[in-house]
Write a protein that holds these residues in place. Structure first.
Motif, PDB file in Angstrom:
ATOM      1  N   GLY A   1      18.450  -2.857   4.676  1.00  0.00           N
ATOM      2  CA  GLY A   1      17.213  -3.178   3.970  1.00  0.00           C
ATOM      3  C   GLY A   1      16.018  -2.524   4.637  1.00  0.00           C
ATOM      4  O   GLY A   1      15.147  -1.971   3.980  1.00  0.00           O
ATOM      5  N   TRP A   2      16.005  -2.510   5.977  1.00  0.00           N
ATOM      6  CA  TRP A   2      14.881  -1.913   6.708  1.00  0.00           C
ATOM      7  C   TRP A   2      14.824  -0.410   6.464  1.00  0.00           C
ATOM      8  O   TRP A   2      13.764   0.145   6.174  1.00  0.00           O
ATOM      9  CB  TRP A   2      15.045  -2.208   8.198  1.00  0.00           C
ATOM     10  CG  TRP A   2      13.830  -1.782   8.980  1.00  0.00           C
ATOM     11  CD1 TRP A   2      12.678  -2.461   9.114  1.00  0.00           C
ATOM     12  CD2 TRP A   2      13.677  -0.554   9.714  1.00  0.00           C
ATOM     13  NE1 TRP A   2      11.799  -1.733   9.901  1.00  0.00           N
ATOM     14  CE2 TRP A   2      12.380  -0.576  10.267  1.00  0.00           C
ATOM     15  CE3 TRP A   2      14.508   0.539   9.946  1.00  0.00           C
ATOM     16  CZ2 TRP A   2      11.901   0.481  11.055  1.00  0.00           C
ATOM     17  CZ3 TRP A   2      14.034   1.582  10.713  1.00  0.00           C
ATOM     18  CH2 TRP A   2      12.743   1.558  11.268  1.00  0.00           C
ATOM     19  N   MET A   3      15.988   0.224   6.547  1.00  0.00           N
ATOM     20  CA  MET A   3      16.040   1.670   6.320  1.00  0.00           C
ATOM     21  C   MET A   3      15.626   2.003   4.893  1.00  0.00           C
ATOM     22  O   MET A   3      14.886   2.950   4.646  1.00  0.00           O
ATOM     23  CB  MET A   3      17.455   2.190   6.589  1.00  0.00           C
ATOM     24  CG  MET A   3      17.812   2.180   8.083  1.00  0.00           C
ATOM     25  SD  MET A   3      16.773   3.287   9.085  1.00  0.00           S
ATOM     26  CE  MET A   3      17.496   4.855   8.648  1.00  0.00           C
ATOM     27  N   GLY A   4      16.091   1.220   3.931  1.00  0.00           N
ATOM     28  CA  GLY A   4      15.754   1.449   2.529  1.00  0.00           C
ATOM     29  C   GLY A   4      14.266   1.276   2.312  1.00  0.00           C
ATOM     30  O   GLY A   4      13.632   2.065   1.617  1.00  0.00           O
ATOM     31  N   GLY A   5      13.685   0.238   2.915  1.00  0.00           N
ATOM     32  CA  GLY A   5      12.251  -0.007   2.774  1.00  0.00           C
ATOM     33  C   GLY A   5      11.439   1.118   3.398  1.00  0.00           C
ATOM     34  O   GLY A   5      10.447   1.566   2.845  1.00  0.00           O
ATOM     35  N   TRP A   6      11.893   1.628   4.545  1.00  0.00           N
ATOM     36  CA  TRP A   6      11.183   2.720   5.215  1.00  0.00           C
ATOM     37  C   TRP A   6      11.244   3.985   4.368  1.00  0.00           C
ATOM     38  O   TRP A   6      10.258   4.705   4.212  1.00  0.00           O
ATOM     39  CB  TRP A   6      11.784   2.943   6.590  1.00  0.00           C
ATOM     40  CG  TRP A   6      11.209   4.147   7.264  1.00  0.00           C
ATOM     41  CD1 TRP A   6      11.849   5.283   7.596  1.00  0.00           C
ATOM     42  CD2 TRP A   6       9.842   4.335   7.691  1.00  0.00           C
ATOM     43  NE1 TRP A   6      10.973   6.157   8.195  1.00  0.00           N
ATOM     44  CE2 TRP A   6       9.755   5.609   8.265  1.00  0.00           C
ATOM     45  CE3 TRP A   6       8.710   3.528   7.627  1.00  0.00           C
ATOM     46  CZ2 TRP A   6       8.539   6.101   8.781  1.00  0.00           C
ATOM     47  CZ3 TRP A   6       7.504   4.032   8.127  1.00  0.00           C
ATOM     48  CH2 TRP A   6       7.430   5.297   8.705  1.00  0.00           C
ATOM     49  N   ALA A   7      12.417   4.253   3.769  1.00  0.00           N
ATOM     50  CA  ALA A   7      12.579   5.457   2.947  1.00  0.00           C
ATOM     51  C   ALA A   7      11.647   5.372   1.742  1.00  0.00           C
ATOM     52  O   ALA A   7      11.016   6.354   1.362  1.00  0.00           O
ATOM     53  CB  ALA A   7      14.037   5.584   2.503  1.00  0.00           C
ATOM     54  N   GLY A   8      11.547   4.193   1.118  1.00  0.00           N
ATOM     55  CA  GLY A   8      10.689   4.032  -0.056  1.00  0.00           C
ATOM     56  C   GLY A   8       9.217   4.049   0.332  1.00  0.00           C
ATOM     57  O   GLY A   8       8.413   4.727  -0.291  1.00  0.00           O
ATOM     58  N   GLY A   9       8.859   3.312   1.397  1.00  0.00           N
ATOM     59  CA  GLY A   9       7.463   3.254   1.827  1.00  0.00           C
ATOM     60  C   GLY A   9       7.051   4.512   2.570  1.00  0.00           C
ATOM     61  O   GLY A   9       5.909   4.922   2.533  1.00  0.00           O
ATOM     62  N   GLY A  10       7.996   5.154   3.245  1.00  0.00           N
ATOM     63  CA  GLY A  10       7.707   6.376   4.000  1.00  0.00           C
ATOM     64  C   GLY A  10       7.142   7.467   3.107  1.00  0.00           C
ATOM     65  O   GLY A  10       6.210   8.169   3.490  1.00  0.00           O
ATOM     66  N   MET A  11       7.708   7.616   1.918  1.00  0.00           N
ATOM     67  CA  MET A  11       7.242   8.654   0.991  1.00  0.00           C
ATOM     68  C   MET A  11       5.778   8.414   0.648  1.00  0.00           C
ATOM     69  O   MET A  11       4.973   9.333   0.636  1.00  0.00           O
ATOM     70  CB  MET A  11       8.082   8.628  -0.303  1.00  0.00           C
ATOM     71  CG  MET A  11       9.462   9.194  -0.107  1.00  0.00           C
ATOM     72  SD  MET A  11       9.425  10.973   0.263  1.00  0.00           S
ATOM     73  CE  MET A  11      11.129  11.392  -0.070  1.00  0.00           C
ATOM     74  N   TRP A  12       5.435   7.149   0.364  1.00  0.00           N
ATOM     75  CA  TRP A  12       4.052   6.794  -0.006  1.00  0.00           C
ATOM     76  C   TRP A  12       3.097   7.080   1.156  1.00  0.00           C
ATOM     77  O   TRP A  12       2.028   7.651   0.960  1.00  0.00           O
ATOM     78  CB  TRP A  12       4.022   5.301  -0.361  1.00  0.00           C
ATOM     79  CG  TRP A  12       2.677   4.830  -0.816  1.00  0.00           C
ATOM     80  CD1 TRP A  12       2.134   5.009  -2.047  1.00  0.00           C
ATOM     81  CD2 TRP A  12       1.710   4.125  -0.031  1.00  0.00           C
ATOM     82  NE1 TRP A  12       0.876   4.430  -2.080  1.00  0.00           N
ATOM     83  CE2 TRP A  12       0.587   3.887  -0.861  1.00  0.00           C
ATOM     84  CE3 TRP A  12       1.682   3.664   1.287  1.00  0.00           C
ATOM     85  CZ2 TRP A  12      -0.548   3.210  -0.403  1.00  0.00           C
ATOM     86  CZ3 TRP A  12       0.550   2.997   1.731  1.00  0.00           C
ATOM     87  CH2 TRP A  12      -0.536   2.779   0.900  1.00  0.00           C
ATOM     88  N   ILE A  13       3.539   6.726   2.386  1.00  0.00           N
ATOM     89  CA  ILE A  13       2.705   6.950   3.575  1.00  0.00           C
ATOM     90  C   ILE A  13       2.484   8.448   3.782  1.00  0.00           C
ATOM     91  O   ILE A  13       1.368   8.893   4.035  1.00  0.00           O
ATOM     92  CB  ILE A  13       3.368   6.314   4.816  1.00  0.00           C
ATOM     93  CG1 ILE A  13       3.332   4.781   4.699  1.00  0.00           C
ATOM     94  CG2 ILE A  13       2.664   6.757   6.097  1.00  0.00           C
ATOM     95  CD1 ILE A  13       4.273   4.087   5.671  1.00  0.00           C
ATOM     96  N   LEU A  14       3.557   9.245   3.631  1.00  0.00           N
ATOM     97  CA  LEU A  14       3.436  10.694   3.810  1.00  0.00           C
ATOM     98  C   LEU A  14       2.466  11.275   2.793  1.00  0.00           C
ATOM     99  O   LEU A  14       1.675  12.163   3.109  1.00  0.00           O
ATOM    100  CB  LEU A  14       4.820  11.359   3.653  1.00  0.00           C
ATOM    101  CG  LEU A  14       5.742  11.216   4.869  1.00  0.00           C
ATOM    102  CD1 LEU A  14       7.105  11.803   4.546  1.00  0.00           C
ATOM    103  CD2 LEU A  14       5.152  11.912   6.092  1.00  0.00           C
TER     104      LEU A  14
END
Length: 40
Positions: free
Chosen positions: A6-19
């Motif tokens: 769940g953490w990795m999935g959340g980071w992948a989804g939120g990471g794109m927005w942050i980038l």
């Protein structure tokens, strides 16, 4: 395992927005810097 997934999935989804946000901010800062240099 579930928590890590769940953490990795959340980071992948939120990471794109942050980038995307960081990219936009960098472009804006570059434009401002170029404007300041050209005005001098």
């Amino acid at each position: 395992m579930m928590h890590t997934n769940g953490w990795m999935g959340g980071w992948a989804g939120g990471g794109m927005w942050i980038l995307m946000v960081i990219g936009v901010l960098v472009v804006v800062l570059l434009v401002v810097a170029i404007n300041k240099l050209s005005k001098k």
